[in-house]
Design a protein around this motif. Structure first.
Motif, PDB file in Angstrom:
ATOM      1  N   PRO A   1       0.842  -1.201   0.000  1.00  0.00           N
ATOM      2  CA  PRO A   1       0.000   0.000   0.000  1.00  0.00           C
ATOM      3  C   PRO A   1       0.871   1.242   0.000  1.00  0.00           C
ATOM      4  N   ASP A   2       0.302   2.353  -0.413  1.00  0.00           N
ATOM      5  CA  ASP A   2       1.082   3.593  -0.482  1.00  0.00           C
ATOM      6  C   ASP A   2       1.694   3.953   0.865  1.00  0.00           C
ATOM      7  N   SER A   3       0.989   3.657   1.944  1.00  0.00           N
ATOM      8  CA  SER A   3       1.486   4.014   3.272  1.00  0.00           C
ATOM      9  C   SER A   3       2.728   3.226   3.650  1.00  0.00           C
ATOM     10  N   ALA A   4       2.969   2.085   2.997  1.00  0.00           N
ATOM     11  CA  ALA A   4       4.191   1.318   3.278  1.00  0.00           C
ATOM     12  C   ALA A   4       5.429   2.049   2.793  1.00  0.00           C
ATOM     13  N   TYR A   5       5.260   3.027   1.893  1.00  0.00           N
ATOM     14  CA  TYR A   5       6.386   3.838   1.462  1.00  0.00           C
ATOM     15  C   TYR A   5       6.637   4.998   2.424  1.00  0.00           C
ATOM     16  N   LEU A   6       5.780   5.111   3.431  1.00  0.00           N
ATOM     17  CA  LEU A   6       5.897   6.177   4.421  1.00  0.00           C
ATOM     18  C   LEU A   6       6.255   5.535   5.766  1.00  0.00           C
ATOM     19  N   TYR A   7       5.632   5.993   6.850  1.00  0.00           N
ATOM     20  CA  TYR A   7       5.917   5.412   8.169  1.00  0.00           C
ATOM     21  C   TYR A   7       5.249   4.062   8.383  1.00  0.00           C
ATOM     22  N   GLY A   8       4.462   3.610   7.436  1.00  0.00           N
ATOM     23  CA  GLY A   8       3.831   2.304   7.576  1.00  0.00           C
ATOM     24  C   GLY A   8       4.751   1.128   7.320  1.00  0.00           C
ATOM     25  N   ILE A   9       5.992   1.377   6.928  1.00  0.00           N
ATOM     26  CA  ILE A   9       6.878   0.290   6.496  1.00  0.00           C
ATOM     27  C   ILE A   9       7.139  -0.740   7.595  1.00  0.00           C
ATOM     28  N   ASP A  10       7.409  -0.307   8.822  1.00  0.00           N
ATOM     29  CA  ASP A  10       7.776  -1.264   9.862  1.00  0.00           C
ATOM     30  C   ASP A  10       6.629  -2.218  10.178  1.00  0.00           C
ATOM     31  N   VAL A  11       5.436  -1.678  10.339  1.00  0.00           N
ATOM     32  CA  VAL A  11       4.306  -2.547  10.660  1.00  0.00           C
ATOM     33  C   VAL A  11       3.929  -3.404   9.455  1.00  0.00           C
ATOM     34  N   TRP A  12       4.141  -2.899   8.251  1.00  0.00           N
ATOM     35  CA  TRP A  12       3.883  -3.696   7.046  1.00  0.00           C
ATOM     36  C   TRP A  12       4.753  -4.946   7.057  1.00  0.00           C
ATOM     37  N   LEU A  13       6.004  -4.802   7.436  1.00  0.00           N
ATOM     38  CA  LEU A  13       6.905  -5.950   7.505  1.00  0.00           C
ATOM     39  C   LEU A  13       6.481  -6.927   8.595  1.00  0.00           C
ATOM     40  N   THR A  14       6.248  -6.418   9.800  1.00  0.00           N
ATOM     41  CA  THR A  14       5.935  -7.300  10.922  1.00  0.00           C
ATOM     42  C   THR A  14       4.574  -7.958  10.757  1.00  0.00           C
ATOM     43  N   ALA A  15       3.565  -7.189  10.377  1.00  0.00           N
ATOM     44  CA  ALA A  15       2.222  -7.748  10.240  1.00  0.00           C
ATOM     45  C   ALA A  15       2.159  -8.791   9.136  1.00  0.00           C
ATOM     46  N   ASN A  16       2.822  -8.534   8.011  1.00  0.00           N
ATOM     47  CA  ASN A  16       2.840  -9.537   6.947  1.00  0.00           C
ATOM     48  C   ASN A  16       3.556 -10.808   7.387  1.00  0.00           C
ATOM     49  N   ALA A  17       4.643 -10.656   8.143  1.00  0.00           N
ATOM     50  CA  ALA A  17       5.335 -11.840   8.653  1.00  0.00           C
ATOM     51  C   ALA A  17       4.413 -12.662   9.539  1.00  0.00           C
ATOM     52  N   LEU A  18       3.683 -12.003  10.428  1.00  0.00           N
ATOM     53  CA  LEU A  18       2.751 -12.720  11.297  1.00  0.00           C
ATOM     54  C   LEU A  18       1.601 -13.325  10.498  1.00  0.00           C
ATOM     55  N   ARG A  19       1.122 -12.587   9.492  1.00  0.00           N
ATOM     56  CA  ARG A  19       0.029 -13.102   8.664  1.00  0.00           C
ATOM     57  C   ARG A  19       0.429 -14.401   7.973  1.00  0.00           C
ATOM     58  N   GLU A  20       1.679 -14.469   7.498  1.00  0.00           N
ATOM     59  CA  GLU A  20       2.153 -15.667   6.791  1.00  0.00           C
ATOM     60  C   GLU A  20       2.836 -16.668   7.730  1.00  0.00           C
ATOM     61  N   ARG A  21       2.733 -16.408   9.033  1.00  0.00           N
ATOM     62  CA  ARG A  21       3.282 -17.315  10.056  1.00  0.00           C
ATOM     63  C   ARG A  21       4.791 -17.497   9.897  1.00  0.00           C
ATOM     64  N   VAL A  22       5.463 -16.451   9.439  1.00  0.00           N
ATOM     65  CA  VAL A  22       6.918 -16.433   9.391  1.00  0.00           C
ATOM     66  C   VAL A  22       7.437 -16.278  10.814  1.00  0.00           C
ATOM     67  N   ARG A  23       8.540 -16.915  11.124  1.00  0.00           N
ATOM     68  CA  ARG A  23       9.105 -16.832  12.470  1.00  0.00           C
ATOM     69  C   ARG A  23       9.611 -15.420  12.726  1.00  0.00           C
ATOM     70  N   VAL A  24       9.190 -14.850  13.853  1.00  0.00           N
ATOM     71  CA  VAL A  24       9.617 -13.523  14.287  1.00  0.00           C
ATOM     72  C   VAL A  24      10.389 -13.690  15.590  1.00  0.00           C
ATOM     73  N   VAL A  25      11.637 -13.224  15.598  1.00  0.00           N
ATOM     74  CA  VAL A  25      12.519 -13.370  16.758  1.00  0.00           C
ATOM     75  C   VAL A  25      12.737 -11.994  17.376  1.00  0.00           C
ATOM     76  N   GLU A  26      12.525 -11.890  18.680  1.00  0.00           N
ATOM     77  CA  GLU A  26      12.776 -10.646  19.394  1.00  0.00           C
ATOM     78  C   GLU A  26      14.200 -10.658  19.955  1.00  0.00           C
ATOM     79  N   VAL A  27      14.945  -9.589  19.683  1.00  0.00           N
ATOM     80  CA  VAL A  27      16.354  -9.503  20.062  1.00  0.00           C
ATOM     81  C   VAL A  27      16.530  -8.371  21.082  1.00  0.00           C
ATOM     82  N   PRO A  28      16.890  -8.670  22.318  1.00  0.00           N
ATOM     83  CA  PRO A  28      17.107  -7.608  23.315  1.00  0.00           C
ATOM     84  C   PRO A  28      18.286  -6.717  22.919  1.00  0.00           C
ATOM     85  N   LEU A  29      18.037  -5.405  22.872  1.00  0.00           N
ATOM     86  CA  LEU A  29      19.087  -4.464  22.469  1.00  0.00           C
ATOM     87  C   LEU A  29      19.347  -3.384  23.526  1.00  0.00           C
ATOM     88  N   GLY A  30      18.773  -3.531  24.708  1.00  0.00           N
ATOM     89  CA  GLY A  30      19.029  -2.554  25.758  1.00  0.00           C
ATOM     90  C   GLY A  30      18.201  -1.294  25.591  1.00  0.00           C
TER      91      GLY A  30
END
Length: 407
Positions: free
Chosen positions: A182-211
């Protein structure tokens, strides 16, 4: 990590970040040398319309890694434009892995590079997202919109789904290239576009502690950033087969709130509150119709007192409205209610310890999951709007020359 001798790309999306981009690039370079001393390491700056010397600062900073600059015009572009440019360069370079670092972060550490890279060392698609400790007055879009909505729709509780410091392996990049943008993915929507699509397709999402994460406050963007984030999120939600049962009894306990606390500029808060009040006055009938749960909220000095008890049901109202085809009004009215939730939250946490704030946010996410599950919301309907437009926020949304300003 099994494969430490191939191509690794660190991408830095930026616009007008000359003050910090050099330090971020140097941290990336040091981290790449630590993690991949024999590898072909590349640092890519993707910028769109910078006028403050961002490109010059990047090109002047000494790095052992190869430096690449990808530039695009500023008008009508945003953070997502730069991220997609970085992805294209990574694919052209036949990269095995790609890491993203935000250009405005003042706490970037070289150790983030091996930590993120190790998390995506897999033949299967993997997305690595950060887990930070943040100022209690920041991460508002994460805490009150994205994290609870993702948990409610996809049944996965991600602490920082739009953190910016991401990592992807080659298999993920190839999978992501097939997803509609979507057009908003070229704006600030990019991060959630990546994460939400990964969850939608059941791709493994790993959380990395960075302090700790220290960066420029995003609050001045609170009337346009969440609109773009919600637009991308709702597009992905509409492509989801159904609201999924939660994969947890209760959200995992988080440790996301940092001891540091810097209150927002009262003058900015006042201007934002006035804009939201004008918006709600202009759209009050439709807001009441789409968000019946908002009828329970009372007045507050900043507008509406949207508490932790009401907010999960308001989020459920938004998803129900999107499922019924009221995409844009649900998105835009929710922004106004969200601002009131943020200002109410700041009052709620006054005097609380960090762990108590974390607990409040965990309960809010859990209640959002329960509220959405109780609605029986049916997804998988028609697509969202074909373009992104400020629509209902026209005349209310404070626009300034920064990322995410629609053309």
């Amino acid at each position: 990590m099994a494969n430490r001798s191939r191509v690794t790309v660190v991408g830095i999306p930026a616009r007008d970040e000359a003050r910090t981009v050099g330090a971020v690039a140097q941290a990336a370079d040091t981290g790449l040398h630590l993690a991949f001393p024999e590898g072909a390491n590349v640092v890519v700056l993707a910028e769109n319309g910078s006028t403050d010397g961002t490109v010059q600062r990047f090109t002047e900073v000494p790095l052992r890694s190869r430096k690449v600059v990808a530039s695009s015009p500023g008008e009508g572009t945003g953070k997502g434009t730069n991220v997609f440019a970085i992805v294209e360069r990574a694919l052209e370079l036949d990269a095995d892995r790609l890491l993203l670092l935000d250009a405005d972060v003042r706490s970037t550490e070289p150790g983030w590079i091996p930590a993120l890279a190790d998390a995506v060392d897999s033949a299967e698609p993997v997305l690595a997202v950060p887990a930070y400790r943040r100022d209690r007055f920041e991460a508002n879009t994460t805490n009150h919109l994205v994290s609870p909505l993702l948990a409610a729709v996809f049944g996965v509780h991600v602490q920082q789904p739009i953190g910016g410091e991401f990592a992807f392996n080659r298999a993920f990049l190839e999978r992501a290239s097939t997803w509609p943008r979507p057009d908003s993915a070229y704006l600030y929507g990019i991060d959630v576009w990546l994460t939400a699509n990964a969850l939608r397709e059941r791709v493994r999402v790993v959380e990395v502690p960075l302090g700790r994460k220290l960066h420029n406050s995003p609050f001045p963007k609170i009337l346009r950033l969440p609109q773009q984030v919600l637009d991308s999120l709702f597009h992905v939600v509409l492509r989801t087969d159904a609201v999924r049962a939660p994969g947890f009894a209760t959200p995992k306990a988080r440790a996301a709130v940092d001891g540091a606390a810097v209150r927002q500029d009262p003058a900015v808060v006042s201007r934002v509150s006035a804009s939201v009040a004008r918006y709600l006055d202009a759209h009050h009938r439709d807001v009441r119709a789409l968000f019946p749960s908002a009828s329970a909220v009372g007045p507050a000095p900043w507008g509406l007192r949207v508490g932790a008890d009401e907010w999960p049901h308001i989020l459920a109202d938004a998803l129900a409205a999107v499922a019924r085809g009221r995409f844009e009004p649900a998105r835009d009215h929710l922004v106004a209610l969200y601002v009131n939730r943020v200002l109410t939250f700041w009052e709620e946490i006054d005097g609380l310890r960090d762990a108590e704030i974390d607990g409040l946010l965990d309960r809010q996410a859990a209640e959002t999951v329960r509220a959405v599950q109780a609605r029986g919301i049916v997804l998988g309907g028609g697509p969202g709007p074909s373009g992104f437009d400020v629509r209902h926020w026209a005349g209310f949304n404070e626009v300034s020359p920064a990322w995410g300003v629609p053309a």
